[in-house]
Design an enzyme around this catalytic site. Structure first.
Site, PDB file in Angstrom:
ATOM      1  N   THR A   1       0.833  -1.198   0.000  1.00 24.93           N
ATOM      2  CA  THR A   1       0.000   0.000   0.000  1.00 24.93           C
ATOM      3  C   THR A   1       0.871   1.252   0.000  1.00 24.93           C
ATOM      4  O   THR A   1       1.911   1.266   0.643  1.00 24.93           O
ATOM      5  CB  THR A   1      -0.860  -0.018   1.283  1.00 24.93           C
ATOM      6  OG1 THR A   1      -1.719  -1.133   1.213  1.00 24.93           O
ATOM      7  CG2 THR A   1      -1.648   1.252   1.468  1.00 24.93           C
TER       8      THR A   1
ATOM      9  N   GLY B   1      -3.660  -6.606   6.307  1.00 26.24           N
ATOM     10  CA  GLY B   1      -4.622  -5.672   6.876  1.00 26.24           C
ATOM     11  C   GLY B   1      -5.512  -6.232   7.956  1.00 26.24           C
ATOM     12  O   GLY B   1      -5.982  -5.495   8.825  1.00 26.24           O
TER      13      GLY B   1
ATOM     14  N   THR C   1       0.893  -0.679   6.454  1.00 23.10           N
ATOM     15  CA  THR C   1       0.942  -1.490   5.249  1.00 23.10           C
ATOM     16  C   THR C   1       1.143  -2.933   5.684  1.00 23.10           C
ATOM     17  O   THR C   1       1.646  -3.185   6.770  1.00 23.10           O
ATOM     18  CB  THR C   1       2.059  -1.012   4.308  1.00 23.10           C
ATOM     19  OG1 THR C   1       2.046  -1.813   3.121  1.00 23.10           O
ATOM     20  CG2 THR C   1       3.426  -1.091   4.945  1.00 23.10           C
ATOM     21  N   GLY C   2       0.717  -3.856   4.838  1.00 22.77           N
ATOM     22  CA  GLY C   2       0.873  -5.259   5.195  1.00 22.77           C
ATOM     23  C   GLY C   2      -0.465  -5.944   5.403  1.00 22.77           C
ATOM     24  O   GLY C   2      -1.489  -5.463   4.918  1.00 22.77           O
TER      25      GLY C   2
ATOM     26  N   ARG D   1     -13.373  -8.730  -0.362  1.00 16.61           N
ATOM     27  CA  ARG D   1     -12.542  -8.465   0.813  1.00 16.61           C
ATOM     28  C   ARG D   1     -12.091  -6.995   0.841  1.00 16.61           C
ATOM     29  O   ARG D   1     -11.661  -6.436  -0.157  1.00 16.61           O
ATOM     30  CB  ARG D   1     -11.317  -9.379   0.782  1.00 16.61           C
ATOM     31  CG  ARG D   1     -10.352  -9.201   1.963  1.00 16.61           C
ATOM     32  CD  ARG D   1      -9.207  -8.273   1.644  1.00 16.61           C
ATOM     33  NE  ARG D   1      -8.156  -8.287   2.668  1.00 16.61           N
ATOM     34  CZ  ARG D   1      -7.126  -7.460   2.690  1.00 16.61           C
ATOM     35  NH1 ARG D   1      -6.988  -6.554   1.747  1.00 16.61           N
ATOM     36  NH2 ARG D   1      -6.218  -7.546   3.639  1.00 16.61           N
ATOM     37  N   VAL D   2     -12.195  -6.399   1.999  1.00 16.29           N
ATOM     38  CA  VAL D   2     -11.665  -5.049   2.213  1.00 16.29           C
ATOM     39  C   VAL D   2     -10.654  -5.136   3.350  1.00 16.29           C
ATOM     40  O   VAL D   2     -10.929  -5.751   4.381  1.00 16.29           O
ATOM     41  CB  VAL D   2     -12.801  -4.062   2.568  1.00 16.29           C
ATOM     42  CG1 VAL D   2     -12.241  -2.727   3.034  1.00 16.29           C
ATOM     43  CG2 VAL D   2     -13.725  -3.858   1.373  1.00 16.29           C
ATOM     44  N   GLY D   3      -9.496  -4.552   3.149  1.00 15.74           N
ATOM     45  CA  GLY D   3      -8.457  -4.597   4.176  1.00 15.74           C
ATOM     46  C   GLY D   3      -8.512  -3.386   5.088  1.00 15.74           C
ATOM     47  O   GLY D   3      -9.538  -2.718   5.225  1.00 15.74           O
ATOM     48  N   ASP D   4      -7.383  -3.105   5.692  1.00 18.09           N
ATOM     49  CA  ASP D   4      -7.298  -1.995   6.641  1.00 18.09           C
ATOM     50  C   ASP D   4      -7.222  -0.630   5.970  1.00 18.09           C
ATOM     51  O   ASP D   4      -7.592   0.386   6.552  1.00 18.09           O
ATOM     52  CB  ASP D   4      -6.042  -2.161   7.505  1.00 18.09           C
ATOM     53  CG  ASP D   4      -4.767  -2.169   6.651  1.00 18.09           C
ATOM     54  OD1 ASP D   4      -4.756  -2.883   5.621  1.00 18.09           O
ATOM     55  OD2 ASP D   4      -3.808  -1.463   6.997  1.00 18.09           O
TER      56      ASP D   4
HETATM   57  N1  ASP Z   1      -2.789  -3.345   3.946  1.00 22.43           N
HETATM   58  C1  ASP Z   1      -3.202  -3.749   2.633  1.00 22.43           C
HETATM   59  C2  ASP Z   1      -4.367  -4.674   2.740  1.00 22.43           C
HETATM   60  O1  ASP Z   1      -4.407  -5.484   3.656  1.00 22.43           O
HETATM   61  C3  ASP Z   1      -2.153  -4.366   1.822  1.00 22.43           C
HETATM   62  C4  ASP Z   1      -0.775  -3.813   1.977  1.00 22.43           C
HETATM   63  O2  ASP Z   1      -0.518  -2.819   2.547  1.00 22.43           O
HETATM   64  O3  ASP Z   1       0.160  -4.407   1.549  1.00 22.43           O
HETATM   65  O4  ASP Z   1      -5.211  -4.634   1.888  1.00 22.43           O
END
Ligand code: ASP
Length: 323
Positions: free
Chosen positions: A186, A240, A237-238, A214-217
């Protein structure tokens, strides 16, 4: 992220990103002192340097932080070579690119869109939600209708490269969305303008090959991004799901309000997530900045980088990490 294009371990190619003096520092996240560093802009990952370039120019011209972060991340959204954000982003497991984005100002103004299809710049739609509706978040078909009603145009987001990768993934996968530092990244950006106002933006195509819907953070205020003029801003990031479970960015900002430095707060949230999950197989990184312009970054695993730009520094740094 496309590591052929953005090699975190090497110097940034001057021409490729238009970054004149960005270097990869192997030092840990550093603090920088407030008034001398204003304006300042910091962003996740190597592609953050692109956002910083655009945002910093605006900030030095006197723009508001919210405009600087928005315009900065829009460049990354529009770049098809960045495979984790906007156009060219990896699709979900049904082959559809769906985008999540939000932005927030220190006064609590915020806007967000999630599960948005066919629109190149979701963060600009989030801005419209913030500025022109009484709401914070629009999702899916409603968000798309709102975008089209407001003059945004439909665009095919799935590039040939992402389609090819998706078709290869279909052949080998066990149909679980894998996550590591190569398939998610992200762009999240925090900035302080010349007036001392802080703002942030966050935009992503999310975890690659995620479940459809799906919706992340990233578009969730308090999870992927949180900004408060009294304490500072944080973004994530990562993976979520873990960031949502811990209200990650809001928690980092709250820890700064209670006296932790941005670096200490990022470390505390990552360690808290690790306690719950012992998640060596996932990656999570946090970036935070207080209202004086002190910043910090920390990740679960090695490999998280972030870009910093202010008048004395234009650099890509490697965050310190747990594993
Ligand atoms: N945080 C994002 C998600 O989970 C992905 C990412 O940052 O790499 O959708």
């Amino acid at each position: 992220m496309n590591s052929k294009y953005y090699n975190r371990r090497n110097f940034i190619k001057v021409g490729a990103l238009g970054v004149s003096s960005a270097t990869l520092s192997i030092s840990s996240a550093s603090d920088s002192s407030g008034s001398s560093t204003k304006p300042i802009i910091i962003s996740t990952w190597d592609h953050g340097a692109m956002a910083n370039n655009v945002g910093f120019k605006l900030l030095t011209d006197g723009a508001d932080a919210i405009d600087a972060v928005q315009q900065g991340v829009m460049v990354v959204e529009s770049d098809p070579k960045v495979r984790t954000v906007g156009v060219g982003g990896y699709p979900d497991r049904d082959g559809v690119v769906t985008l999540d984005a939000c932005l927030m100002k220190g006064d609590g103004s915020c806007g967000s869109v999630a599960f948005l299809r066919d629109i190149e710049n979701p963060v600009a739609v989030a801005r419209k939600v913030m500025d022109e509706t009484p709401h914070v978040m629009l999702v899916g078909a409603g968000a798309k209708k709102f975008a089209l009603d407001n003059g945004f145009e439909e665009k095919e987001l799935l590039t040939e490269a992402s389609k090819r990768d998706y078709e290869n993934w279909l052949k080998r996968t066990d149909y679980m969305p894998p996550i590591n530092i190569e398939n998610h990244d992200t762009i999240s950006t925090l900035a302080i303008d010349q007036n001392g106002v802080i703002a942030g933006a966050c935009t992503t195509s999310g975890a690659s090959y995620k479940y459809h819907g799906r919706v992340g953070d990233s578009p969730i205020i308090g999870a992927g991004l949180f900004v408060d003029q009294e304490a500072g801003g944080a973004c994530a990031t990562g993976w979520g799901e873990e960031v949502i479970r811990t209200a990650g960015s809001a928690m980092v900002v709250e820890m700064m309000r209670n006296g932790k430095s941005p670096q200490e707060a990022c470390e505390a949230i990552v360690k808290r997530i690790n306690e719950r999950r012992k998640g060596k197989e996932i990656q999570i990184g946090f970036l935070a900045m207080d209202t004086k312009g002190n910043f910090g970054a920390y990740s679960l695993r090695k490999g998280f980088t972030y870009a910093v730009k202010h008048k004395d520094e234009d650099a890509i740094k490697a965050a310190t990490y747990l594993y």
